[in-house]
Motif scaffolding. Sequence first.
Motif, PDB file in Angstrom:
ATOM      1  N   VAL A  89       0.759  -1.066  -0.204  1.00 23.84           N
ATOM      2  CA  VAL A  89       0.122  -0.001   0.063  1.00 23.84           C
ATOM      3  C   VAL A  89       0.750   1.018  -0.027  1.00 23.84           C
ATOM      4  CG1 VAL A  89      -2.295  -0.969   0.883  1.00 23.84           C
ATOM      5  CG2 VAL A  89      -0.255  -0.086   2.466  1.00 23.84           C
ATOM      6  N   THR A  90       0.494   2.333  -0.857  1.00 21.63           N
ATOM      7  CA  THR A  90       1.426   3.320  -0.848  1.00 21.63           C
ATOM      8  C   THR A  90       0.775   4.485  -0.114  1.00 21.63           C
ATOM      9  OG1 THR A  90       0.497   3.932  -3.444  1.00 21.63           O
ATOM     10  CG2 THR A  90       2.660   2.338  -2.971  1.00 21.63           C
ATOM     11  N   ALA A  91      -0.394   4.682   0.133  1.00 23.68           N
ATOM     12  CA  ALA A  91      -0.994   5.523   0.904  1.00 23.68           C
ATOM     13  C   ALA A  91      -1.850   5.321   1.847  1.00 23.68           C
ATOM     14  CB  ALA A  91      -1.850   6.315  -0.170  1.00 23.68           C
ATOM     15  N   ALA A  92      -2.221   6.178   2.686  1.00 23.09           N
ATOM     16  CA  ALA A  92      -3.003   5.962   4.088  1.00 23.09           C
ATOM     17  C   ALA A  92      -4.507   5.298   3.469  1.00 23.09           C
ATOM     18  CB  ALA A  92      -3.324   6.981   4.837  1.00 23.09           C
ATOM     19  N   GLY A  93      -4.867   5.854   2.401  1.00 24.42           N
ATOM     20  CA  GLY A  93      -6.410   5.657   1.965  1.00 24.42           C
ATOM     21  C   GLY A  93      -6.460   4.149   1.456  1.00 24.42           C
ATOM     22  N   GLN A  94      -5.466   3.351   1.399  1.00 28.12           N
ATOM     23  CA  GLN A  94      -5.506   1.931   0.979  1.00 28.12           C
ATOM     24  C   GLN A  94      -5.312   1.005   1.927  1.00 28.12           C
ATOM     25  OE1 GLN A  94      -1.928   2.513  -1.815  1.00 28.12           O
ATOM     26  NE2 GLN A  94      -3.126   2.421  -3.436  1.00 28.12           N
ATOM     27  N   ALA A  95      -5.119   1.719   3.214  1.00 26.23           N
ATOM     28  CA  ALA A  95      -4.918   0.738   4.363  1.00 26.23           C
ATOM     29  C   ALA A  95      -6.025   0.057   4.928  1.00 26.23           C
ATOM     30  CB  ALA A  95      -4.220   1.524   5.493  1.00 26.23           C
ATOM     31  N   LYS A  96      -6.140  -0.757   5.897  1.00 22.51           N
ATOM     32  CA  LYS A  96      -7.013  -1.625   6.525  1.00 22.51           C
ATOM     33  C   LYS A  96      -7.756  -0.601   7.559  1.00 22.51           C
ATOM     34  CE  LYS A  96      -6.314  -4.576   9.824  1.00 22.51           C
ATOM     35  NZ  LYS A  96      -5.674  -5.815  10.548  1.00 22.51           N
ATOM     36  N   LEU A  97      -9.052  -0.836   7.375  1.00 13.81           N
ATOM     37  CA  LEU A  97      -9.999   0.237   7.882  1.00 13.81           C
ATOM     38  C   LEU A  97     -10.705  -0.171   9.142  1.00 13.81           C
ATOM     39  CD1 LEU A  97     -11.678   1.943   4.755  1.00 13.81           C
ATOM     40  CD2 LEU A  97     -10.082   3.136   6.484  1.00 13.81           C
ATOM     41  N   TRP A  98     -10.311  -1.350   9.737  1.00 16.34           N
ATOM     42  CA  TRP A  98     -11.007  -1.836  11.033  1.00 16.34           C
ATOM     43  C   TRP A  98     -11.101  -0.809  12.030  1.00 16.34           C
ATOM     44  CZ3 TRP A  98      -8.904  -7.465  12.655  1.00 16.34           C
ATOM     45  CH2 TRP A  98      -9.378  -8.330  11.735  1.00 16.34           C
ATOM     46  N   LEU A  99     -10.077   0.018  12.346  1.00 17.66           N
ATOM     47  CA  LEU A  99     -10.062   0.752  13.550  1.00 17.66           C
ATOM     48  C   LEU A  99     -10.810   2.040  13.277  1.00 17.66           C
ATOM     49  CD1 LEU A  99      -6.800   1.853  15.499  1.00 17.66           C
ATOM     50  CD2 LEU A  99      -8.722   3.390  14.769  1.00 17.66           C
ATOM     51  N   ARG A 100     -10.840   2.530  11.975  1.00 17.15           N
ATOM     52  CA  ARG A 100     -11.591   3.616  11.548  1.00 17.15           C
ATOM     53  C   ARG A 100     -13.046   3.437  11.559  1.00 17.15           C
ATOM     54  NH1 ARG A 100     -11.305   8.712   8.982  1.00 17.15           N
ATOM     55  NH2 ARG A 100     -12.452   9.213   7.271  1.00 17.15           N
ATOM     56  N   GLY A 101     -13.616   2.173  11.086  1.00 18.20           N
ATOM     57  CA  GLY A 101     -14.824   1.918  11.129  1.00 18.20           C
ATOM     58  C   GLY A 101     -15.506   1.420  12.581  1.00 18.20           C
ATOM     59  N   TRP A 102     -14.783   0.626  13.085  1.00 22.00           N
ATOM     60  CA  TRP A 102     -15.243  -0.022  14.414  1.00 22.00           C
ATOM     61  C   TRP A 102     -14.919   0.928  15.782  1.00 22.00           C
ATOM     62  CZ3 TRP A 102     -18.020  -4.431  14.608  1.00 22.00           C
ATOM     63  CH2 TRP A 102     -18.358  -5.252  13.420  1.00 22.00           C
ATOM     64  N   GLY A 103     -14.021   1.510  15.568  1.00 18.30           N
ATOM     65  CA  GLY A 103     -13.452   2.150  16.744  1.00 18.30           C
ATOM     66  C   GLY A 103     -14.459   3.387  17.373  1.00 18.30           C
TER      67      GLY A 103
ATOM     68  N   ALA B 158      -1.693   8.800  13.900  1.00 21.49           N
ATOM     69  CA  ALA B 158      -2.908   8.140  14.560  1.00 21.49           C
ATOM     70  C   ALA B 158      -4.290   8.582  14.034  1.00 21.49           C
ATOM     71  CB  ALA B 158      -2.852   8.631  16.070  1.00 21.49           C
ATOM     72  N   THR B 159      -4.274  10.169  13.552  1.00 19.65           N
ATOM     73  CA  THR B 159      -5.364  10.666  13.118  1.00 19.65           C
ATOM     74  C   THR B 159      -6.098  10.058  11.628  1.00 19.65           C
ATOM     75  OG1 THR B 159      -4.181  12.559  11.503  1.00 19.65           O
ATOM     76  CG2 THR B 159      -4.742  12.837  13.806  1.00 19.65           C
ATOM     77  N   SER B 160      -5.052   9.161  10.909  1.00 19.85           N
ATOM     78  CA  SER B 160      -5.636   8.622   9.626  1.00 19.85           C
ATOM     79  C   SER B 160      -6.765   7.528   9.880  1.00 19.85           C
ATOM     80  CB  SER B 160      -4.595   8.120   8.929  1.00 19.85           C
ATOM     81  OG  SER B 160      -4.212   6.770   9.730  1.00 19.85           O
ATOM     82  N   GLY B 161      -6.877   6.963  11.233  1.00 22.74           N
ATOM     83  CA  GLY B 161      -7.565   6.000  11.578  1.00 22.74           C
ATOM     84  C   GLY B 161      -7.384   4.624  10.700  1.00 22.74           C
ATOM     85  N   ARG B 162      -6.220   4.370  10.157  1.00 22.13           N
ATOM     86  CA  ARG B 162      -5.812   3.304   9.379  1.00 22.13           C
ATOM     87  C   ARG B 162      -4.781   2.345   9.948  1.00 22.13           C
ATOM     88  NH1 ARG B 162      -7.761   7.367   6.469  1.00 22.13           N
ATOM     89  NH2 ARG B 162      -9.170   6.854   4.446  1.00 22.13           N
ATOM     90  N   THR B 163      -4.674   1.183  10.022  1.00 21.46           N
ATOM     91  CA  THR B 163      -3.697   0.340  10.365  1.00 21.46           C
ATOM     92  C   THR B 163      -2.984  -0.656   9.152  1.00 21.46           C
ATOM     93  OG1 THR B 163      -4.936  -1.337  10.951  1.00 21.46           O
ATOM     94  CG2 THR B 163      -4.519   0.359  12.860  1.00 21.46           C
TER      95      THR B 163
END
Length: 537
Positions: free
Chosen positions: A297-311, A408-413
């Motif tokens: 993945v080359t950008a934050a927008g392509q990362a896993k969204l578990w944390l952003r969606g469920w947190g 941390a503000t991206s919400g992605r891991t």
Amino acid sequence: MKVTITKFLKCAVIGGLLLTSQACNESILDEKPLAFLSPDVTLVKNSGFQSAIVALHQGVREVFGQDDFNTWWTLYLATDIGSIGVRDTYLRDYATQMTPTFRGVTWFWDWGYVTMLPRANQIIEYAQRPTAVWDDEAQKNAVIAEARFFRAYTMNLLTNLYGDIPIADKAYTEPKVDFQRAPRKEVLAFIAADLEFASQHLPLTTTIQGRITKDCADHLLSEVYISAGEYDKAIAAATAVISSGRNKLVTERFGSLRNQPGDHYSDMFKDGNQNRSSGNTENLWVVQYEFQTPGGVTAAGQAKLWLRGWGARYFDVRDPDNALGGVVTDSLGRGVSWIRPSNHVLYTIWDDPDDIRNSRFNIRRKWYYNNPASKYFRQEIKPHQYLDTLYHIYPSFIKIEGLSLAGATSGRTFSDLPMMRLAETYLLRAEAHLRKGDKVNAAADINTVRARAKARPVAPAQVTIDYLLDERLRELIIEEPRRLTLSRMGKLVERTKKYNGFATTITGIQEKNELFPIPQTFIDANFGFKISQNPGY
């Protein structure tokens, strides 16, 4: 450095679309494809086929990086898991949203028929051409087997969502406007044939993390056999995974944080602990992520969204004086409460105090004010008149957390994503036993999973489909695309009404919603044959 699927050169465009257009006849408009992008050039030897297979892995991974919660997240929202999200546009009202033009309905269909199936079919067809050069038959069959696995995975997802669907068994290079829906029984038979071939020809193990093995095919085959009502075959397929000697439930601390507070269940979801190289003996298929790596993945927008969606959106919590009580921290990331789990998921199913899946290392039930400017800094957050427990503070599953390399503000891991685990294989075999009427063996398989969690055993008489679905929640919450399981079992409407907890969802869902409607875009484009809509839509 670990070796992963993302180390291969990613093939950006390998195949044509399911429906493509031809160029005009005028010679002045004729185009010749660039040699290095033409499948006639690339799909002639093993290295080219390996790049094409990476495009299939990429197609799966892209599903999880969707920031639109009306795409992949439609498989979670408005089910028994929960529905309370931050935005009204996300699926919660079946009566007004679940239509043939709904974004999620169209998106999955296009993902399958425009992205995944053309790529898989092109690999399968080119691998069997006389122009393909192979070291031996085993090499050729291994390539075909991995492509057929992905074709089966995609079509299984589609038939669980839509019911009767077209069987895509070839790559089309010219317009086709007369597709027909095949009965689900025929679709399942086609999927099973793909997986049987894959099981026979995929490798037993792999040194390349993320690649598909025989155990992945057998795991999925067990589920498909259950859907087809072939329970003995389902048991045999699951047993092949369980008894192979290659896999073992994690029962001891392991990995990078094993010396820190935690337990063996929580260890499976820590950064770096998803693959076999870390000591994880349980995961069968893991989607690979590597931040700022070509093909990863080359950008934050392509990362896993578990944390952003469920947190939970803890950083906006108000303190008892109605002042800001929270700030974003690296350790917790930036959840935005897109999915608020139901009380059934957060409370009702946790009736065993010894179950480590409900320990403080796996569910965060206590929150603390972390804004130094608040008078209540470091005090535990207790109910008060300004506290929003549907949005800002509620129990959170710690498996969503991880190292956020983009900030941390991206919400992605960027931790790798478990797709298939041995624990689920046991639960699939338990389901097959239960559907055969064998509650003793069903309970034995469930209890193997519960014993690992230090939970008390279930008695055979207590085992029902609903109990099994609750056990899947306890073990596989967030990992499991819940709608696929519920629709496959015919339990979506019943359990959503019973457990969802959101009035609009409960009153709006109807029996027709057990399946998605067929996308209107496909019905309109397929003017050579009249496609019937699913009943009720």
